[in-house]
Design a protein around this motif. Sequence first.
Motif, PDB file in Angstrom:
ATOM      1  N   VAL A 166      -1.027   2.626   6.848  1.00 32.38           N
ATOM      2  CA  VAL A 166      -1.110   3.060   4.978  1.00 32.38           C
ATOM      3  C   VAL A 166      -2.085   2.377   5.681  1.00 32.38           C
ATOM      4  N   LEU A 179       5.699   1.343  -2.937  1.00 32.52           N
ATOM      5  CA  LEU A 179       7.033   1.622  -1.638  1.00 32.52           C
ATOM      6  C   LEU A 179       8.167   2.008  -2.728  1.00 32.52           C
ATOM      7  N   ASP A 187      10.857   2.985   2.903  1.00 30.54           N
ATOM      8  CA  ASP A 187      11.201   1.751   4.065  1.00 30.54           C
ATOM      9  C   ASP A 187      12.543   1.165   3.502  1.00 30.54           C
ATOM     10  N   GLY A 214       3.426   1.632  11.330  1.00 36.63           N
ATOM     11  CA  GLY A 214       2.937   2.541   9.623  1.00 36.63           C
ATOM     12  C   GLY A 214       2.236   1.737   8.563  1.00 36.63           C
ATOM     13  N   ARG A 215       2.559  -0.154   8.492  1.00 36.33           N
ATOM     14  CA  ARG A 215       1.704  -0.425   7.541  1.00 36.33           C
ATOM     15  C   ARG A 215       0.091  -0.593   8.069  1.00 36.33           C
ATOM     16  N   GLY A 268       7.135   1.947   6.624  1.00 34.68           N
ATOM     17  CA  GLY A 268       5.481   1.677   6.639  1.00 34.68           C
ATOM     18  C   GLY A 268       4.991   0.360   5.732  1.00 34.68           C
ATOM     19  N   SER A 269       6.209  -0.251   5.789  1.00 33.91           N
ATOM     20  CA  SER A 269       5.825  -1.812   5.198  1.00 33.91           C
ATOM     21  C   SER A 269       5.374  -2.774   6.538  1.00 33.91           C
ATOM     22  N   ILE A 288       5.640   5.369   0.353  1.00 35.66           N
ATOM     23  CA  ILE A 288       6.547   4.150   1.623  1.00 35.66           C
ATOM     24  C   ILE A 288       7.661   4.398   1.451  1.00 35.66           C
ATOM     25  N   THR A 320       7.066   6.657   6.516  1.00 34.62           N
ATOM     26  CA  THR A 320       8.519   6.268   6.319  1.00 34.62           C
ATOM     27  C   THR A 320       7.959   4.504   7.826  1.00 34.62           C
ATOM     28  N   ALA A 342      -1.556   2.180  -2.519  1.00 39.62           N
ATOM     29  CA  ALA A 342      -0.170   2.396  -2.106  1.00 39.62           C
ATOM     30  C   ALA A 342       1.299   1.945  -2.367  1.00 39.62           C
TER      31      ALA A 342
END
Length: 260
Positions: free
Chosen positions: A24, A52, A38, A20-21, A15-16, A36, A13, A50
């Motif tokens: 990832v 989103l 977000d 978080g990124r 992770g953008s 992710i 969560t 990955a």
Amino acid sequence: MGSTVGARGVLVTGGSSGIGRAIVESHCALGDRVVILDRDEPTRPLPDGAQLVLGDVTSPADNAAAVEVLLNTAGRVDHFVGNAGIHDGGFSFTGASSDDLMQIMRRVLDVDVIGYALGARACVESLAMTGGCMTFTLSDASFIVSGNGAGLAYSTAKHAALGLVRHLAAELAPRVRVNAVAPGGVLTSLRARAADGSESPFFADPEAIRQSIVALNPLGVVMTPEQLAPLYLFLASDEAAGMTGEVLRPDGGLSVRTGG
């Protein structure tokens, strides 16, 4: 993830961007499949492996949808990273109106505590099937309440999140391990919540914040998201198989200075 081999399913969560990124990207570099959750689109393309899911961590339905996407793509859930969070901008109890207090406390606790619990709830059965783990992002504000820019709502939320980690670790053992990482100041896109509901970047003056972080901790360091991400991978690895309810504290030695 240490000596563990083979692609794993990972949900991150928030992770953008930020910590978080970096988590990832580290998982994807190992060949893991990552979803992710977000509310924001990433500012640069996601790494291979990955994807989103746009949503809000305070929504049970959005958490469940993210888990479903991960199950559809990876076939399993091995690591849940509860990381999405907002700040309170140093909100002070003294002089605050009851309305402001209610609004800020509710929103920060909703995101930083209830959002963590909802994410854990959404994936716990899948994690139990794989013998997986949860890792949560805490903060130096989980242990100290002054000198670090944290206000009432953020300090309360991060202390509560520490309790969440410890409770889940006890309740979910032995099938699911639960640990956390509690950094000191890290320059990210963390937002601060205002009493009117608006949000703004907490690190509006990054250089000033950097200097205050350096002055606060004994090592005089400012950790980067890329330096922190390996700690999350370690906690999800076979090398950490004997760890649950633990908190790694890459905070420059704040506990030495504060005793917290």
